[in-house]
Enzyme design. Sequence first.
Site, PDB file in Angstrom:
ATOM      1  N   GLY A 119       0.792  -1.214   0.000  1.00 38.03           N
ATOM      2  CA  GLY A 119       0.000   0.000   0.000  1.00 38.03           C
ATOM      3  C   GLY A 119       0.827   1.267   0.000  1.00 38.03           C
ATOM      4  O   GLY A 119       1.858   1.362  -0.662  1.00 38.03           O
ATOM      5  N   SER A 120       0.392   2.242   0.764  1.00 36.14           N
ATOM      6  CA  SER A 120       0.879   3.606   0.653  1.00 36.14           C
ATOM      7  C   SER A 120       2.319   3.779   1.116  1.00 36.14           C
ATOM      8  O   SER A 120       2.751   3.195   2.114  1.00 36.14           O
ATOM      9  CB  SER A 120      -0.016   4.532   1.482  1.00 36.14           C
ATOM     10  OG  SER A 120       0.485   5.842   1.475  1.00 36.14           O
ATOM     11  N   CYS A 121       3.033   4.667   0.383  1.00 35.10           N
ATOM     12  CA  CYS A 121       4.379   5.071   0.787  1.00 35.10           C
ATOM     13  C   CYS A 121       4.373   5.847   2.092  1.00 35.10           C
ATOM     14  O   CYS A 121       5.412   6.006   2.741  1.00 35.10           O
ATOM     15  CB  CYS A 121       5.007   5.923  -0.310  1.00 35.10           C
ATOM     16  SG  CYS A 121       5.100   5.129  -1.932  1.00 35.10           S
ATOM     17  N   THR A 122       3.208   6.358   2.492  1.00 37.15           N
ATOM     18  CA  THR A 122       3.087   7.144   3.724  1.00 37.15           C
ATOM     19  C   THR A 122       3.195   6.279   4.970  1.00 37.15           C
ATOM     20  O   THR A 122       3.279   6.801   6.085  1.00 37.15           O
ATOM     21  CB  THR A 122       1.753   7.923   3.708  1.00 37.15           C
ATOM     22  OG1 THR A 122       1.696   8.709   2.517  1.00 37.15           O
ATOM     23  CG2 THR A 122       1.599   8.864   4.888  1.00 37.15           C
ATOM     24  N   GLY A 123       3.236   4.974   4.818  1.00 34.84           N
ATOM     25  CA  GLY A 123       3.413   4.091   5.959  1.00 34.84           C
ATOM     26  C   GLY A 123       4.658   4.413   6.766  1.00 34.84           C
ATOM     27  O   GLY A 123       4.686   4.230   7.991  1.00 34.84           O
TER      28      GLY A 123
END
Length: 567
Positions: A63-67
């Site tokens: 999923g997201s790179c914001t993890g």
Amino acid sequence: MKNPISARSILGGTAEGPIVAAPEALSFWGGVDPATGAVIDVHHPLHGTRLTDTILMMPSSRGSCTGSGVLLDLALTGRAPAALIFSEAEDVLTLGALIAAEMFGKPLPVLRLSSDAFAALAKAKTARITDTAIEADGLTIPIAPFATAALDLDEADLAMLDGRNGVAVEVAMRIICAMAAQQGATRLISVTQGHIDGCIYASPANLTFAEKMADMGARVRLPTTMNAISVDRANWQAQGVPSSFGDPAARLADAYVRMGCRPTFTCSPYLLDSAPQAGEAVAWAESNAVIYANTVLGARTAKHPDFLDLCIALTGRAPLSGVYLDEHRKARRVIDVDLPEGVDDAFWPLIGYLAGRAAPDRIPLLRGLAAAKPSSDDLKALCAAFGTTSAAPMLHVEGITPEAEGAAITETDTVSITRAEMAAAWTLLNEGPEDVDLVAIGSPHASLNECRALAAALAGRRRHRDVAVIVTAGREVIAAARTEGVLAELEASGVQVLPDLCWCSISEPVFPTRTRALMTNSGKYAHYGPGLSGRAVRLGNLADCVTAALTGRVPARLADWLSAAGR
């Protein structure tokens, strides 16, 4: 003969605690609440589990790179797992842990285990990690030290690493070199542009990092666009957003602009005039953008985690690893899709979602889709949904995407996506009620063609008084829609078109507080929406979204092309 070393240290440190083992990857952004450390992804086996002070085991992240930002915030507030253990390569959470240790003195051990060691440890209840071993319920697994690949740095790299270009660049280069070592890279590559994902206010840690770098004099040396942010930059106060959230979210955006980033504020940078060409090496973060760039444009970018995106923009250099290299762009799984007749726009997010589940840890080649002739918007929906369920930075679609011919390696395996699986996934993503009071369009940000299509489908009709219809789009798309008169048509039908925000960063009160259930045509938001918003979410095609907008109700049913397939 098995290798006696079955665990390797990626980031050092000691820890102990209960083991929480997940059979599938998890996105920390949209999947873990930074305020509690609990899993909020309703589709994940760990839903409801609190991860704080646990030894978290999973194959990788997805999923997201914001993890990476979510993990950093958990580390800074004392809510993080005690350690992270993976069985496959992983960058996003590893980078968050690296930043926590490098910049804030908060070490968080990260280890990678062989499949046999991972399976054995997952059966244990508790574990203790030392510098040399993992000890758990009578099991002892020796830990090999960090990978120490020698990086071949040129004179300019060494100057940055030695601090001759300032302290911010020095810190950035140290982080890049550490990530290159854990990825097994021996060289760095020059890139032509960047896209920053870390400007979303996913947690206070994002602001802490950005302002610290800006205060150190950081300045990007590449053309660098910015992802969607967490407020409508010009209007958040008038929209009633509390200053406790709006102020830091706006400051975060401002910090990146202060560092020289272009305030594009869109999660669809491939729609901008600066979109890269085939073969161009860039450094993008934001999962859907990375997948689209590699898959559809044929550009080259790793799935860079938040914070590493800025480090690369400050230096112009990225680890030469992963899909920057030809051999790592090959498909390692073939997925045969049983294409129903008469598919519509809802087919593509559904197939992307299922393709990610079928290839959660590798690049796939999808076969059987060419006859459906997907548009660029169909491929956008496909890539975004794929990124919610797979950690892979790209996919191939036979007969459609530029690198699909000859993409599969000779020893790859083959699986299928059947119509029964499509029907089951459709049902999973349509658990909400028939009554709908919000229609969400633009995850990722809507294109001009999508705005045109919605205006044409509404045909001047006014939305139902009890249904909010919100489109999120980039500033350039909104400007073009205004010039064409499309924006006026949408507004005349009662549609609100918002810049800067996207559905994955929108919050109350801009997200209508009275909402009980919503309809979207986005597979990405159908997956993340329940956890992010706390509301029931349904997936449909654009026609379903228009029906919901006009009537407030959409019957629960299979898509027409699935219903016809079953007759």
